[in-house]
Design a protein around this motif. Structure first.
Motif, PDB file in Angstrom:
ATOM      1  N   UNK A  46       0.817  -1.213   0.000  1.00  0.00           N
ATOM      2  CA  UNK A  46       0.000   0.000   0.000  1.00  0.00           C
ATOM      3  C   UNK A  46       0.850   1.264   0.000  1.00  0.00           C
ATOM      4  N   UNK A  47       0.260   2.348  -0.503  1.00  0.00           N
ATOM      5  CA  UNK A  47       0.960   3.630  -0.565  1.00  0.00           C
ATOM      6  C   UNK A  47       1.166   4.213   0.831  1.00  0.00           C
ATOM      7  N   UNK A  48       0.285   3.899   1.771  1.00  0.00           N
ATOM      8  CA  UNK A  48       0.434   4.330   3.161  1.00  0.00           C
ATOM      9  C   UNK A  48       0.655   3.101   4.034  1.00  0.00           C
ATOM     10  N   UNK A  49       1.729   3.102   4.806  1.00  0.00           N
ATOM     11  CA  UNK A  49       1.994   1.996   5.720  1.00  0.00           C
ATOM     12  C   UNK A  49       2.463   0.733   5.038  1.00  0.00           C
ATOM     13  N   UNK A  50       2.980   0.852   3.808  1.00  0.00           N
ATOM     14  CA  UNK A  50       3.477  -0.318   3.108  1.00  0.00           C
ATOM     15  C   UNK A  50       4.747  -0.855   3.745  1.00  0.00           C
ATOM     16  N   UNK A  51       5.163  -2.038   3.299  1.00  0.00           N
ATOM     17  CA  UNK A  51       6.299  -2.702   3.912  1.00  0.00           C
ATOM     18  C   UNK A  51       5.820  -3.687   4.964  1.00  0.00           C
ATOM     19  N   UNK A  52       6.652  -3.923   5.969  1.00  0.00           N
ATOM     20  CA  UNK A  52       6.334  -4.891   7.019  1.00  0.00           C
ATOM     21  C   UNK A  52       6.493  -4.237   8.381  1.00  0.00           C
ATOM     22  N   UNK A  73      -0.590   9.342   0.235  1.00  0.00           N
ATOM     23  CA  UNK A  73      -0.348   8.855   1.592  1.00  0.00           C
ATOM     24  C   UNK A  73      -0.888   9.846   2.624  1.00  0.00           C
ATOM     25  N   UNK A  74      -0.642  11.129   2.391  1.00  0.00           N
ATOM     26  CA  UNK A  74      -1.155  12.150   3.308  1.00  0.00           C
ATOM     27  C   UNK A  74      -2.679  12.183   3.282  1.00  0.00           C
ATOM     28  N   UNK A  75      -3.256  12.037   2.101  1.00  0.00           N
ATOM     29  CA  UNK A  75      -4.707  12.019   1.961  1.00  0.00           C
ATOM     30  C   UNK A  75      -5.306  10.867   2.767  1.00  0.00           C
ATOM     31  N   UNK A  76      -4.748   9.668   2.608  1.00  0.00           N
ATOM     32  CA  UNK A  76      -5.251   8.498   3.323  1.00  0.00           C
ATOM     33  C   UNK A  76      -5.079   8.646   4.831  1.00  0.00           C
ATOM     34  N   UNK A  91      -3.019   2.141   4.370  1.00  0.00           N
ATOM     35  CA  UNK A  91      -4.042   2.815   3.585  1.00  0.00           C
ATOM     36  C   UNK A  91      -3.954   2.449   2.117  1.00  0.00           C
ATOM     37  N   UNK A  92      -5.065   1.942   1.571  1.00  0.00           N
ATOM     38  CA  UNK A  92      -5.166   1.620   0.155  1.00  0.00           C
ATOM     39  C   UNK A  92      -6.231   2.514  -0.468  1.00  0.00           C
ATOM     40  N   UNK A 183      -2.088  -5.210  -2.034  1.00  0.00           N
ATOM     41  CA  UNK A 183      -2.409  -6.312  -1.129  1.00  0.00           C
ATOM     42  C   UNK A 183      -1.899  -5.986   0.263  1.00  0.00           C
ATOM     43  N   UNK A 184      -2.620  -6.472   1.258  1.00  0.00           N
ATOM     44  CA  UNK A 184      -2.192  -6.372   2.653  1.00  0.00           C
ATOM     45  C   UNK A 184      -2.536  -7.692   3.334  1.00  0.00           C
TER      46      UNK A 184
END
Length: 229
Positions: A46-52, A73-76, A91-92, A183-184
């Protein structure tokens, strides 16, 4: 440090979704918010909070067609704050309708998906990429009530993606997805005395359950047939 949690109950349904609405860009838009709280690790594109890392919520927000903001990301993050979500989250976004997601579960694994496939194709298409096009997006969120290693979390993303492609092909859509699919996958954080699973491929116990849950959710989210996509 391991998070002290009670042993997971594989029979429960962890994905309890809140349905949100807002007026934005002249449209009535919807969003889905899952707030599992502390004790969850997630892996996401996801563009916000992606990764692990540890995450406390997941937001899947519909945006207007022709979305032009350059700070998604700021919008979400702002939408999540407005909904009362606290702590780090995922955030997706999608221009597809999210009010009625496809859902499925299998043996404690659960998934939901929203699908817009107006812009779709095969991943290994010829030519260079031309950037993201929001109207066609398949967003998948899945949860497992067990702990996974870092490698197994990555494996879970592969398994979920394979299940998505299987659902698309079986539904008559000649594609592997859309250019902006996200995907999350969420799993419980390791806890003292609990098992941490090292595998999440489609023939492992939890990978197989994940695959069937994602497959069912994507099939339920897809349009009735390729002619109506």
């Amino acid at each position: 440090m391991p998070v002290p949690l009670p042993p997971p109950r594989t029979g429960h349904r962890p994905l309890t979704l809140e349905h949100l609405t807002r007026d934005e860009d002249g449209e009535r838009l919807h969003a889905l918010l899952w707030r599992p709280g502390p004790g969850w690790r997630m892996v996401s594109s996801a563009v916000l909070g992606g990764g692990t890392g540890e995450r406390a919520w997941v937001l899947n927000a519909q945006v207007a067609h022709g979305y032009r903001r350059t700070d998604p990301a700021r919008h979400l993050a702002g939408l999540a704050r407005a909904a009362g979500a606290e702590g780090p989250g995922v955030g997706l976004m999608t221009a597809a309708e999210v009010a009625d997601p496809g859902r499925a579960g299998d043996g404690g694994a659960e998934a939901f998906a929203t699908a817009g496939i107006s812009v779709r194709g095969w991943a290994a298409a010829p030519g260079e990429g031309a950037g993201a096009v929001l109207p066609g997006t398949i967003n998948i969120v899945a949860a497992l009530p067990v702990a996974l290693t870092d490698a197994a979390l990555v494996n879970a993303v592969i398994t979920a993606t394979e299940a998505k492609v299987q659902a698309l092909v079986e539904s008559g859509h000649d594609c592997s997805g859309t250019p902006t699919d996200a995907v999350c996958v969420a799993a419980r954080a390791p806890y003292a005395g609990g098992e941490t699973h090292a595998f999440a491929g489609p023939r492992s116990l939890w990978g197989a359950r994940l695959a069937r849950a994602v497959h069912g959710a994507v099939r339920a989210a897809l349009p009735a047939g390729p002619r109506h996509a």
